[in-house]
Scaffold this active site. Structure first.
Site, PDB file in Angstrom:
ATOM      1  N   LYS A 107       1.070  -0.792  -0.413  1.00 25.12           N
ATOM      2  CA  LYS A 107       0.137  -0.240  -0.003  1.00 25.12           C
ATOM      3  C   LYS A 107       0.824   1.363  -0.188  1.00 25.12           C
ATOM      4  CE  LYS A 107      -2.949   2.290   3.090  1.00 25.12           C
ATOM      5  NZ  LYS A 107      -4.091   2.952   3.999  1.00 25.12           N
ATOM      6  N   GLY A 145      -8.464   8.832   9.528  1.00 29.61           N
ATOM      7  CA  GLY A 145      -8.568   9.678  10.819  1.00 29.61           C
ATOM      8  C   GLY A 145      -9.884  10.605  11.110  1.00 29.61           C
ATOM      9  N   GLY A 197     -11.221   8.173   5.588  1.00 27.68           N
ATOM     10  CA  GLY A 197     -11.913   8.980   5.844  1.00 27.68           C
ATOM     11  C   GLY A 197     -12.927   8.419   6.471  1.00 27.68           C
ATOM     12  N   ALA A 250      -9.125   1.666   9.256  1.00 24.06           N
ATOM     13  CA  ALA A 250      -8.245   1.488  10.326  1.00 24.06           C
ATOM     14  C   ALA A 250      -9.411   1.947  11.331  1.00 24.06           C
ATOM     15  CB  ALA A 250      -7.167   1.884  10.588  1.00 24.06           C
ATOM     16  N   SER A 251      -9.391   3.347  11.585  1.00 29.04           N
ATOM     17  CA  SER A 251      -9.733   4.118  12.545  1.00 29.04           C
ATOM     18  C   SER A 251     -10.933   4.455  13.307  1.00 29.04           C
ATOM     19  CB  SER A 251      -8.498   6.307  12.119  1.00 29.04           C
ATOM     20  OG  SER A 251      -7.915   5.850  12.214  1.00 29.04           O
TER      21      SER A 251
END
Lengths: 66, 256
Positions: free
Chosen positions: B97, B158, B185, B206-207
């Site tokens: 990535k 994030g 996002g 992720a976040s």
């Protein structure tokens, strides 16, 4: 001899190999990699790649991220 | 499976790709990973900290998921290429990535450096999945550079601001012949569903999971949202219209 490992000056045994350095740093076999003076050292050459005084070594491993 | 998700010839069982950053512990990450059903997860490469106990790789290996190393935190093509090469050696994968950010405040991709890094990595035999801006032209350049997917942001990393420019994401989908993965996002499940409804092939987050109050439950929600959004896209939504249109028959009404 003196080397810079991950930005810090370190004293290591003369004629040490990349494999020696990984062992002394406690690097896990899976997920670790090494670059010397900006060039990646292939895993197959860790045992034979001799470090030289003054070289810059980056020791990295996989961590949680993005 | 009648709707396979294939990247560079590799079939993935889930259209949700989980980033492992931000989880408070490996146990929490493990529970979220299982709940997400993801079969590919990102990791970052950092200088060795010998004091670290346990590795994210233990979790990923135990669950049998594919590892996708990233170049997070790199600001130049040169840094990103070296980081990708280190990751390839560390993890025995040519998949990366690719992330090249312009600054630490916005974490927005630097388009010029990104394309340069993509070209170098493709020439070096990498399978490149670039994190990119929601810019259809930059996405086209990355595809032309030989990337196997394009991964536009919905909003900055994030932030949880969702998809700020759905029109651009649709344009990227329309113009792309490689998979489009909405990356960054996402705040909550409806954002992930929207990404899929807009035609994205997958979602990477992720976040939104790892920093939620109940990561495993949010992972479950995201998995369901991606499945629902994909189904809605394939089903073909009704056109939007200004005036009401009854679904009950207009004839045979009761008279008073």
């Amino acid at each position: 001899m003196e080397l810079t490992v991950n930005g810090e000056v370190r004293q290591i045994t003369d004629a040490a190999t990349v494999a020696d350095l990984l062992t002394s740093a406690g690097a896990p076999d899976r997920g670790s990699a090494v670059a010397v003076d900006g060039v990646v050292v292939p895993r197959s050459e860790w045992q034979t790649w001799r470090l030289r005084p003054g070289q810059r070594v980056e020791l990295v491993h996989a961590v949680q991220g993005g | 499976m009648d709707d396979p998700f294939v990247i560079a010839g590799q079939s993935l069982s889930s259209r949700l790709i989980l980033g492992t950053g931000g989880a408070p512990s490996l146990d929490v990450l493990d529970a979220a990973l299982v709940a997400s059903g993801a079969d590919m997860c990102t990791v970052a490469m950092r200088r060795l900290e010998p004091s670290t106990r346990g590795s994210v790789l233990d979790v990923l290996d135990r669950r049998g998921v594919r590892v996708l190393p990233n170049t997070a935190g790199c600001h130049t093509a040169r840094e990103a290429v070296l980081t990708a090469q280190l990751a390839r050696e560390a993890l025995n994968t040519s998949w990366v990535k690719l992330e090249v950010i312009a600054d630490d405040d916005t974490l927005l991709p630097d388009g010029t450096e990104l394309v340069e890094a993509a070209l170098e990595l493709v020439a070096d035999g990498f399978t490149v999945l670039p994190y990119t801006n929601d810019d259809p032209i930059l996405a086209r350049r990355l595809e032309q550079a030989g990337c196997v997917a394009v991964m536009p942001l919905g909003s900055p990393i994030g932030t949880g601001l969702g998809i700020r420019n759905p029109h651009n994401i649709e344009m990227i989908v329309t113009g792309s012949s490689v998979p489009v993965i909405l990356d960054a996002g996402i705040g909550t499940a409806s954002d992930a569903a929207l990404a899929m409804e807009l035609g994205c092939d997958g979602v990477l987050l992720a976040s939104a999971v790892t920093r939620s109050q109940d990561p495993a439950l949010m992972a479950e929600a995201m998995a369901a949202a991606v499945v629902a959004g994909r189904a809605a896209r394939r089903a073909g939504r009704i056109p939007q219209r200004w005036h009401a249109r009854a679904s009950s028959p207009g004839e045979g009404l009761v008279q008073t």
